[in-house]
Enzyme design. Sequence first.
Site, PDB file in Angstrom:
ATOM      1  N   ASN A   1      12.228 -14.681  -2.650  1.00 50.53           N
ATOM      2  CA  ASN A   1      11.832 -14.381  -1.246  1.00 50.53           C
ATOM      3  C   ASN A   1      13.087 -14.802  -0.191  1.00 50.53           C
ATOM      4  OD1 ASN A   1       9.738 -13.315   0.203  1.00 50.53           O
ATOM      5  ND2 ASN A   1       9.182 -15.323   1.253  1.00 50.53           N
TER       6      ASN A   1
ATOM      7  N   GLU B   1      12.488 -16.251   2.663  1.00 49.17           N
ATOM      8  CA  GLU B   1      12.046 -17.537   3.207  1.00 49.17           C
ATOM      9  C   GLU B   1      11.219 -18.536   2.376  1.00 49.17           C
ATOM     10  OE1 GLU B   1       9.945 -15.867   6.444  1.00 49.17           O
ATOM     11  OE2 GLU B   1      12.160 -14.993   7.210  1.00 49.17           O
TER      12      GLU B   1
ATOM     13  N   ILE C   1       0.833  -1.326  -0.065  1.00 49.77           N
ATOM     14  CA  ILE C   1       0.127  -0.073  -0.010  1.00 49.77           C
ATOM     15  C   ILE C   1       0.916   1.294   0.019  1.00 49.77           C
ATOM     16  CG2 ILE C   1      -1.839  -1.081   1.122  1.00 49.77           C
ATOM     17  CD1 ILE C   1      -0.927   0.101   3.751  1.00 49.77           C
ATOM     18  N   ASP C   2       2.154   1.151  -0.264  1.00 50.68           N
ATOM     19  CA  ASP C   2       3.101   2.077  -0.166  1.00 50.68           C
ATOM     20  C   ASP C   2       3.334   2.955  -1.252  1.00 50.68           C
ATOM     21  OD1 ASP C   2       4.872   0.432  -1.762  1.00 50.68           O
ATOM     22  OD2 ASP C   2       5.601  -0.590   0.093  1.00 50.68           O
TER      23      ASP C   2
ATOM     24  N   SER D   1       5.096 -14.422   1.142  1.00 53.25           N
ATOM     25  CA  SER D   1       5.028 -15.788   1.242  1.00 53.25           C
ATOM     26  C   SER D   1       3.877 -16.432   0.842  1.00 53.25           C
ATOM     27  CB  SER D   1       5.164 -16.003   2.808  1.00 53.25           C
ATOM     28  OG  SER D   1       3.972 -15.256   3.421  1.00 53.25           O
TER      29      SER D   1
ATOM     30  N   CYS E   1     -12.365  16.085   6.448  1.00 51.41           N
ATOM     31  CA  CYS E   1     -12.641  16.569   5.026  1.00 51.41           C
ATOM     32  C   CYS E   1     -12.627  18.222   5.049  1.00 51.41           C
ATOM     33  CB  CYS E   1     -13.799  16.076   4.342  1.00 51.41           C
ATOM     34  SG  CYS E   1     -14.175  16.794   2.819  1.00 51.41           S
TER      35      CYS E   1
ATOM     36  N   ALA F   1      15.101  -8.915  -2.281  1.00 49.43           N
ATOM     37  CA  ALA F   1      15.020  -8.502  -3.542  1.00 49.43           C
ATOM     38  C   ALA F   1      15.733  -7.594  -4.085  1.00 49.43           C
ATOM     39  CB  ALA F   1      13.403  -7.855  -3.426  1.00 49.43           C
TER      40      ALA F   1
ATOM     41  N   HIS G   1      -4.434  -4.395  -2.296  1.00 47.14           N
ATOM     42  CA  HIS G   1      -4.984  -3.871  -0.997  1.00 47.14           C
ATOM     43  C   HIS G   1      -5.016  -2.484  -0.887  1.00 47.14           C
ATOM     44  CE1 HIS G   1      -3.505  -7.821   0.924  1.00 47.14           C
ATOM     45  NE2 HIS G   1      -4.219  -8.037   0.371  1.00 47.14           N
TER      46      HIS G   1
ATOM     47  N   CYS H   1     -16.493  19.365   3.698  1.00 48.76           N
ATOM     48  CA  CYS H   1     -17.687  19.202   4.611  1.00 48.76           C
ATOM     49  C   CYS H   1     -17.140  18.632   6.202  1.00 48.76           C
ATOM     50  CB  CYS H   1     -18.490  18.008   4.038  1.00 48.76           C
ATOM     51  SG  CYS H   1     -18.158  16.257   4.397  1.00 48.76           S
TER      52      CYS H   1
HETATM   53 ZN    ZN Z   1     -16.312  15.566   3.053  1.00 42.30          ZN
END
Ligand code: ZN
Length: 248
Positions: A220, A222, A105-106, A196, A154, A238, A121, A157
């Site tokens: 990987n 492992e 998600i980075d 994994s 936000c 990696a 994700h 709003c």
């Molecule tokens: Zn809003």
Amino acid sequence: MFLESEIKKAKELVINAGKISAFTGAGISVDSGIPDFRSEGGLWKRFDPLEHATRESFMRDPTKFWTMGKELAETIVKAKPNDAHLALARLEEQGKLTGVITLNIDNLQQSAGSKRVIELHGNYLCAHCIECNEEYFGRAVHESVAKGEIPPKCEKCGGILKSDAILFGEPLPHEPMANAIELCRDTDLMIVIGTSLTVYPAAFLPQLAKNAGAKIIVINLEGTNKDDVADIVLRGRATDIVPMITDF
Ligand code: ZN
């Protein structure tokens, strides 16, 4: 230690493949300073995901999510893509790689310059207002969280913002999953990096590629759940291995 001959074989697969895809998990970003959430000392060892990162817990008390999120943002916002991310981006630029499916998600693969990144994700740097659906992307939300605005609100709003990273108990987003399946069915070689492969349904994707005729390389530190599906298994980091097999 990995065998030099295995590296050579992997490199040959990369050279000979017309269409290459990659499937990446936490292991590719560890060398960018983002520890695997599941590892010792990782996020889920310090914050109980049931309390901080399920859809129910977010709706009940978003403060808990964003308290954890403050720490996560400090890591993610300053992280830079590493040699493995950059190697995949180069491979795409050369016209060999047609897409990266990621569990991360980075946003690091995009920061490396990759154009086609399928995020199963979600993306932590993206957030939406739960009231008016206004979209926020980038550092601003996390900078205000770092200053103590928890939960972030936000600007339009005043509604509470929710990160686009998927929470436990949320289904995988439909469109990325459909795109991932399509990519798996149309690839000559899939390079699986730093996962994994324990979380379904994502763990099923290399098998799908294999069934459609693709060769599989697994990189990987492992053992993984899908080593038996792999044509070549390379144990190591990696950042060491991906540049080695893609640099030609
Ligand atoms: Zn809003």
